[in-house]
Design a protein around this motif. Sequence first.
Motif, PDB file in Angstrom:
ATOM      1  N   ALA A  57       0.830  -1.211   0.000  1.00 13.13           N
ATOM      2  CA  ALA A  57       0.000   0.000   0.000  1.00 13.13           C
ATOM      3  C   ALA A  57       0.861   1.255   0.000  1.00 13.13           C
ATOM      4  O   ALA A  57       0.532   2.249  -0.651  1.00 13.13           O
ATOM      5  CB  ALA A  57      -0.926  -0.009   1.216  1.00 13.13           C
ATOM      6  N   GLN A  58       1.983   1.217   0.718  1.00 11.20           N
ATOM      7  CA  GLN A  58       2.858   2.384   0.811  1.00 11.20           C
ATOM      8  C   GLN A  58       3.692   2.560  -0.457  1.00 11.20           C
ATOM      9  O   GLN A  58       4.007   3.686  -0.860  1.00 11.20           O
ATOM     10  CB  GLN A  58       3.773   2.254   2.028  1.00 11.20           C
ATOM     11  CG  GLN A  58       3.044   2.339   3.363  1.00 11.20           C
ATOM     12  CD  GLN A  58       3.960   2.134   4.548  1.00 11.20           C
ATOM     13  OE1 GLN A  58       5.083   1.660   4.409  1.00 11.20           O
ATOM     14  NE2 GLN A  58       3.485   2.483   5.730  1.00 11.20           N
ATOM     15  N   LEU A  59       4.079   1.432  -1.076  1.00  6.22           N
ATOM     16  CA  LEU A  59       4.963   1.481  -2.252  1.00  6.22           C
ATOM     17  C   LEU A  59       4.222   1.082  -3.523  1.00  6.22           C
ATOM     18  O   LEU A  59       4.800   0.474  -4.417  1.00  6.22           O
ATOM     19  CB  LEU A  59       6.170   0.553  -2.036  1.00  6.22           C
ATOM     20  CG  LEU A  59       7.004   0.821  -0.774  1.00  6.22           C
ATOM     21  CD1 LEU A  59       8.089  -0.238  -0.628  1.00  6.22           C
ATOM     22  CD2 LEU A  59       7.628   2.209  -0.826  1.00  6.22           C
ATOM     23  N   TRP A  60       2.949   1.446  -3.611  1.00  8.34           N
ATOM     24  CA  TRP A  60       2.142   1.003  -4.746  1.00  8.34           C
ATOM     25  C   TRP A  60       2.658   1.529  -6.076  1.00  8.34           C
ATOM     26  O   TRP A  60       2.518   0.871  -7.118  1.00  8.34           O
ATOM     27  CB  TRP A  60       0.678   1.408  -4.544  1.00  8.34           C
ATOM     28  CG  TRP A  60       0.439   2.893  -4.552  1.00  8.34           C
ATOM     29  CD1 TRP A  60       0.476   3.746  -3.503  1.00  8.34           C
ATOM     30  CD2 TRP A  60       0.131   3.702  -5.705  1.00  8.34           C
ATOM     31  NE1 TRP A  60       0.220   5.039  -3.897  1.00  8.34           N
ATOM     32  CE2 TRP A  60       0.000   5.046  -5.236  1.00  8.34           C
ATOM     33  CE3 TRP A  60      -0.050   3.429  -7.056  1.00  8.34           C
ATOM     34  CZ2 TRP A  60      -0.300   6.090  -6.090  1.00  8.34           C
ATOM     35  CZ3 TRP A  60      -0.346   4.473  -7.912  1.00  8.34           C
ATOM     36  CH2 TRP A  60      -0.476   5.787  -7.425  1.00  8.34           C
ATOM     37  N   ILE A  61       3.284   2.696  -6.055  1.00 14.88           N
ATOM     38  CA  ILE A  61       3.817   3.255  -7.311  1.00 14.88           C
ATOM     39  C   ILE A  61       4.948   2.372  -7.838  1.00 14.88           C
ATOM     40  O   ILE A  61       5.033   2.102  -9.038  1.00 14.88           O
ATOM     41  CB  ILE A  61       4.309   4.698  -7.090  1.00 14.88           C
ATOM     42  CG1 ILE A  61       3.142   5.616  -6.751  1.00 14.88           C
ATOM     43  CG2 ILE A  61       5.039   5.213  -8.329  1.00 14.88           C
ATOM     44  CD1 ILE A  61       3.523   7.056  -6.507  1.00 14.88           C
TER      45      ILE A  61
END
Length: 233
Positions: A57-61
């Motif tokens: 969720a935090q590193l979705w990019i």
Amino acid sequence: MTKQVAPQQDHFDSDALLTIRESVRAFQKLDLTYIAAVGAIVTAFKLSSSDIIEMTAQLWIAVLAVLVLLAYDTILEKVIFLDWIASQQQSGKRLSSKTIIGAISVQPVIHLVFISTLVAGGLGYALGSNSRMQIYKGEAAIQVAVEHFLIKEKHLPKSIEELESKSPYITKYFDLIGRSEILIESSTDAVEKYRITFPGSDGKIGTPDDEIVTDAINLTKMYEEMRSSKKGD
């Protein structure tokens, strides 16, 4: 005498396409290396399913970027393979050499951008984390200085400057945190000896994210535990 220039071919021959395909497939292997590296990190840190979901969720990019790279490299390899089949069948439905050159020229560039962004982001996170650890260290040192002052002088320092005069080593921490935004005062609770208010992430006192410390909270112990945890990681 005019030099004759050989006409440029509109299509690559089958041998050239096979060479190009092998080069393109190398980038597919690189995509799988990215995914394998993530798997290694998950295994090394023994992350639970909830941790993995939170990290995604935090590193979705970054996750999306890897999927885009894998999709691009897979489609490009497939297109070149189909063009090779068309060349074997002497089909007129072929991709021009200019189109293929453009597509394979972009491939290393997007990988370079991805890796550069990942490295820059990692360094930025590391620097931010280190800066935050220094702030935690400074808050712990200021608390220790206040307690030493209280023991020796039998009262709380009337100002930051008075505290510095007895503990000069904390000057750098006042400068790091923001000396004008640190409040040292007597506690209204009879049990507590003092209250130190540090600014939160906004750097201002009097906002909801202020950090209030009393003698019941041992910042030095908390800092050492955090540092030990980071070393363990």
